[in-house]
Motif scaffolding. Structure first.
Motif, PDB file in Angstrom:
ATOM      1  N   TRP A   1      42.287  48.161  30.313  1.00 22.83           N
ATOM      2  CA  TRP A   1      42.572  47.431  31.183  1.00 22.83           C
ATOM      3  C   TRP A   1      42.050  45.878  31.869  1.00 22.83           C
ATOM      4  O   TRP A   1      41.245  45.350  33.265  1.00 22.83           O
TER       5      TRP A   1
ATOM      6  N   ARG B   1      40.841  43.672  34.816  1.00 24.42           N
ATOM      7  CA  ARG B   1      39.609  43.775  36.221  1.00 24.42           C
ATOM      8  C   ARG B   1      39.048  42.067  35.885  1.00 24.42           C
ATOM      9  O   ARG B   1      38.505  41.979  36.764  1.00 24.42           O
TER      10      ARG B   1
ATOM     11  N   GLU C   1      37.442  40.873  39.326  1.00 26.68           N
ATOM     12  CA  GLU C   1      36.352  40.588  39.493  1.00 26.68           C
ATOM     13  C   GLU C   1      36.119  38.881  39.727  1.00 26.68           C
ATOM     14  O   GLU C   1      35.279  38.785  40.379  1.00 26.68           O
TER      15      GLU C   1
ATOM     16  N   THR D   1      34.235  46.481  39.181  1.00 29.81           N
ATOM     17  CA  THR D   1      34.940  47.679  38.745  1.00 29.81           C
ATOM     18  C   THR D   1      34.161  47.889  37.354  1.00 29.81           C
ATOM     19  O   THR D   1      33.129  47.951  37.240  1.00 29.81           O
TER      20      THR D   1
ATOM     21  N   ALA E   1      35.206  51.269  34.207  1.00 31.36           N
ATOM     22  CA  ALA E   1      36.187  51.248  33.720  1.00 31.36           C
ATOM     23  C   ALA E   1      35.343  51.670  32.098  1.00 31.36           C
ATOM     24  O   ALA E   1      34.832  51.962  31.310  1.00 31.36           O
TER      25      ALA E   1
END
Length: 229
Positions: A23, A27, A31, A37, A39
């Motif tokens: 990700w 991300r 962001e 976020t 993960a």
């Protein structure tokens, strides 16, 4: 429109053979646009944990997040997310199934694809023979090759464990169909998407978080803001 403080947190849950690392590009885009976020690494990727262990990992992460959460589940990750969000304490405001297995109670990955549980199942399932074609068809080749190096064996048990709860019956959900997907064909995704309240489409392979992070981030932001309206 929700501001940066009141926006829901996006919890990103990866699929089989992968990890939270996949990700990274998405991300960064989210962001930069003010989204929070999270993960996680599912224990079935590289370990012998089953789907219910993965669900407990998702549930544990949800309990650490204050405020509403939009869970984004990719591929296999849809199964433990459906299980976990049904057990969560009410902070999951929306589930996004990204080319994901939006299964129902009593279903498993093997059951959905019509594969029997082997009489003597292996501990692990190796990554597909041609993971670039399967997962990363529209990802720049050098980046795809680096991703392949990070794939790990997947617990066989995670593929045979059966859902006992399915959160999408009570939690609003959206399905994102990846139209050029070679891992979970678009026709199968469309069948699963009929279980969601809304459906979007992207022209991408199985991994738009790597091939089209800006487009995917914009779509996720739209879905999350609408869920928080």
């Amino acid at each position: 429109m929700a501001d940066g403080v009141s926006r829901p947190t996006l919890l990103l849950v990866h699929g089989a053979w992968h990890g939270a690392w996949c990700w990274k590009k998405l991300r960064s885009v989210l962001e930069a646009d003010g989204w929070r976020t999270r993960a996680i690494d599912l224990p079935s990727a590289g370990g012998r944990a089953g789907m219910h262990d993965d669900a407990q990992t998702v549930l544990g992460e949800l309990e650490l997040i204050d405020g509403p959460v939009v869970v984004v589940a990719h591929s296999y990750g849809g199964i433990p997310v459906s299980q976990a969000a049904a057990e969560a304490a009410g902070n999951v405001s929306h589930i996004v199934y990204l080319a994901a297995l939006q299964l129902d109670v009593g279903e498993s990955l093997l059951g959905f694809v019509g594969a029997p549980v082997p009489p003597e199942p292996r501990d692990f399932e190796p990554a597909p023979n041609d993971p670039i074609a399967m997962f990363y068809g529209d990802v720049p080749r050098p980046e795809a090759e680096e991703a392949v190096k990070r794939l790990v064996p997947q617990s066989t048990k995670s593929f045979s464990d059966v859902l006992t709860q399915a959160a999408w019956h009570t939690v609003p959900s959206t399905y994102i169909v990846c139209e050029d997907d070679q891992a979970l064909p678009a026709q199968s995704q469309q069948l699963l998407a009929s279980r969601s309240g809304a459906v979007h489409r992207v022209e991408s392979s199985h991994s738009p978080f790597m091939s089209k992070p800006e487009e995917l981030a914009a779509l996720l932001a739209k879905i999350a803001l609408e869920s928080d309206a």
